[in-house]
Design an enzyme around this catalytic site. Structure first.
Site, PDB file in Angstrom:
ATOM      1  N   MET A 147      -9.050   8.285  -0.116  1.00 30.86           N
ATOM      2  CA  MET A 147      -9.900   8.683   1.030  1.00 30.86           C
ATOM      3  C   MET A 147     -10.445  10.085   0.793  1.00 30.86           C
ATOM      4  SD  MET A 147      -7.382   7.514   4.086  1.00 30.86           S
ATOM      5  CE  MET A 147      -6.603   5.889   4.091  1.00 30.86           C
TER       6      MET A 147
ATOM      7  N   ASP B 237      -4.817   3.740  -1.859  1.00 26.74           N
ATOM      8  CA  ASP B 237      -5.920   4.063  -0.942  1.00 26.74           C
ATOM      9  C   ASP B 237      -6.446   5.464  -1.195  1.00 26.74           C
ATOM     10  OD1 ASP B 237      -6.090   1.731   0.893  1.00 26.74           O
ATOM     11  OD2 ASP B 237      -3.970   2.215   1.186  1.00 26.74           O
TER      12      ASP B 237
ATOM     13  N   HIS C  44      -1.275  -1.344  -4.309  1.00 27.84           N
ATOM     14  CA  HIS C  44      -2.527  -0.949  -3.646  1.00 27.84           C
ATOM     15  C   HIS C  44      -2.545   0.568  -3.420  1.00 27.84           C
ATOM     16  CE1 HIS C  44      -5.995  -1.962  -0.988  1.00 27.84           C
ATOM     17  NE2 HIS C  44      -5.558  -0.963  -0.216  1.00 27.84           N
TER      18      HIS C  44
ATOM     19  N   HIS D 120      -8.415   1.091  -3.886  1.00 23.49           N
ATOM     20  CA  HIS D 120      -9.340   0.914  -2.761  1.00 23.49           C
ATOM     21  C   HIS D 120     -10.008   2.254  -2.489  1.00 23.49           C
ATOM     22  CE1 HIS D 120      -9.568  -0.087   1.876  1.00 23.49           C
ATOM     23  NE2 HIS D 120     -10.767   0.051   1.330  1.00 23.49           N
TER      24      HIS D 120
ATOM     25  N   MET E  24     -12.237   4.607  -0.520  1.00 25.08           N
ATOM     26  CA  MET E  24     -12.897   4.877   0.768  1.00 25.08           C
ATOM     27  C   MET E  24     -13.589   6.220   0.623  1.00 25.08           C
ATOM     28  SD  MET E  24      -9.836   3.452   3.148  1.00 25.08           S
ATOM     29  CE  MET E  24      -8.712   3.422   1.769  1.00 25.08           C
TER      30      MET E  24
ATOM     31  N   MET F  48     -11.487  -5.607   5.920  1.00 24.93           N
ATOM     32  CA  MET F  48     -10.705  -4.613   6.675  1.00 24.93           C
ATOM     33  C   MET F  48     -10.390  -5.185   8.053  1.00 24.93           C
ATOM     34  SD  MET F  48     -10.102  -1.947   4.758  1.00 24.93           S
ATOM     35  CE  MET F  48      -9.146  -1.214   6.071  1.00 24.93           C
TER      36      MET F  48
ATOM     37  N   ASP G 254      -6.680  -6.215   4.720  1.00 28.07           N
ATOM     38  CA  ASP G 254      -6.040  -4.895   4.689  1.00 28.07           C
ATOM     39  C   ASP G 254      -6.063  -4.274   6.079  1.00 28.07           C
ATOM     40  OD1 ASP G 254      -5.099  -2.393   3.951  1.00 28.07           O
ATOM     41  OD2 ASP G 254      -6.799  -1.894   2.652  1.00 28.07           O
TER      42      ASP G 254
ATOM     43  N   SER H 260       0.842  -1.195   0.000  1.00 27.10           N
ATOM     44  CA  SER H 260       0.000   0.000   0.000  1.00 27.10           C
ATOM     45  C   SER H 260       0.881   1.251   0.000  1.00 27.10           C
ATOM     46  CB  SER H 260      -0.912   0.005   1.228  1.00 27.10           C
ATOM     47  OG  SER H 260      -1.450   1.306   1.389  1.00 27.10           O
TER      48      SER H 260
HETATM   49  C1  DX5 Z   1      -6.313   1.822   5.624  1.00 32.22           C
HETATM   50  C2  DX5 Z   1      -5.905   1.424   4.223  1.00 32.22           C
HETATM   51  C3  DX5 Z   1      -4.742   0.501   4.183  1.00 32.22           C
HETATM   52  C4  DX5 Z   1      -3.479   1.013   4.798  1.00 32.22           C
HETATM   53  C5  DX5 Z   1      -2.845  -0.158   5.474  1.00 32.22           C
HETATM   54  O1  DX5 Z   1      -7.530   2.468   5.615  1.00 32.22           O
HETATM   55  O2  DX5 Z   1      -6.960   0.801   3.549  1.00 32.22           O
HETATM   56  O3  DX5 Z   1      -4.491   0.025   2.857  1.00 32.22           O
HETATM   57  O4  DX5 Z   1      -2.563   1.588   3.904  1.00 32.22           O
HETATM   58  O5  DX5 Z   1      -1.790   0.283   6.220  1.00 32.22           O
HETATM   59  P1  DX5 Z   1      -0.988  -0.634   7.231  1.00 32.22           P
HETATM   60  O6  DX5 Z   1      -0.480  -1.808   6.441  1.00 32.22           O
HETATM   61  O7  DX5 Z   1       0.103   0.276   7.680  1.00 32.22           O
HETATM   62  O8  DX5 Z   1      -1.936  -1.034   8.303  1.00 32.22           O
HETATM   63 ZN    ZN Z   2      -6.464  -0.144   1.532  1.00 26.65          ZN
END
Ligand code: DX5
Ligand code: ZN
Length: 216
Positions: free
Chosen positions: A37, A35, A33, A66, A68, A137, A175, A8
């Protein structure tokens, strides 16, 4: 079924994104990956479409995006045009999940559905035949570097049973808080894709960590 690793980028050094993506290219990782947000679905903002486009120019691995964000369907075609290969949306953020999955497929991407820690596996009973991957998650979404929620193993086992029961070909992705200690146990519980940010990017030898996670 294979064991896949999806680093990620959220945990990478943003001043050296090219270097981070090139490291992933040279590693045994399978996906990159990303993320996204929106500060509304989750209480944090990350990055958006320009970073996905930039990652696409550098990455030799498929982009596992991903989302969010609320009402994710507003942006499907923009993410496809930016280079997303897998697009995962949260079940809690989408009122018309079946239609959304069809749209993702029509745009030529793999469709994933993510479940927050409080969302039961049974909520996927009707939709599982249509999805390519389920993202469990194992922390509350929004931030990297959080502690793995231990009840996630049971949830993964339940998810694996549901997939078998419904004769679905969906993969299971996990994740949040994934590290070398829990990687092996997660694969054993039925995970196909491990997402990891902090564990990979905060380590002095990220390629070795990726290799070790695959064999955990
Ligand atoms: C959190 C994300 C993850 C995040 C994971 O909301 O979806 O992908 O980057 O980070 P680690 O591996 O540090 O928990
Ligand atoms: Zn993620």
């Amino acid at each position: 079924m294979g064991r896949y690793i999806a680093p990620s980028l959220l945990a990478a050094d943003f001043a050296n994104l090219r270097q981070a993506i090139e490291m992933v290219n040279q590693s045994d990782a399978d996906l990159l990956h990303l993320d996204i947000m929106d500060g509304q679905y989750v209480p944090n903002l990350s990055f958006g479409i320009p970073i996905v486009k930039t990652a696409k120019k550098i990455s030799t691995k498929p982009l596992d995006v991903h989302l969010m964000i609320v009402q994710p369907e507003r942006y499907f075609s923009q993410f496809r045009d930016a280079g997303a290969n897998h697009l995962t949306i949260h079940i809690e953020a989408c009122n018309h999940l079946h239609r959304a999955i069809e749209e993702i497929h029509e745009l030529g991407m793999k469709a994933g559905v993510a479940l927050n820690p409080h969302t039961p596996v049974s909520f996927l009973e009707e939709i599982i035949p249509f999805v390519d991957q389920v993202l469990i998650m194992s922390v509350n979404p929004g931030f990297g570097g959080q502690k793995f929620i231990e009840t996630s193993y049971d949830k993964i086992r339940k998810m694996r049973s549901l997939i078998e029961q419904e004769h679905s070909s969906s993969l299971i992705e996990v994740d949040g808080g994934v590290d070398l200690q829990n990687a092996g146990k997660l694969f054993e519980a039925g995970v196909n894709i491990l997402v990891a940010g902090t564990t990979i990017f905060h380590d002095p030898d990220p390629k070795a960590i990726i290799r070790a996670m695959k064999k955990a």
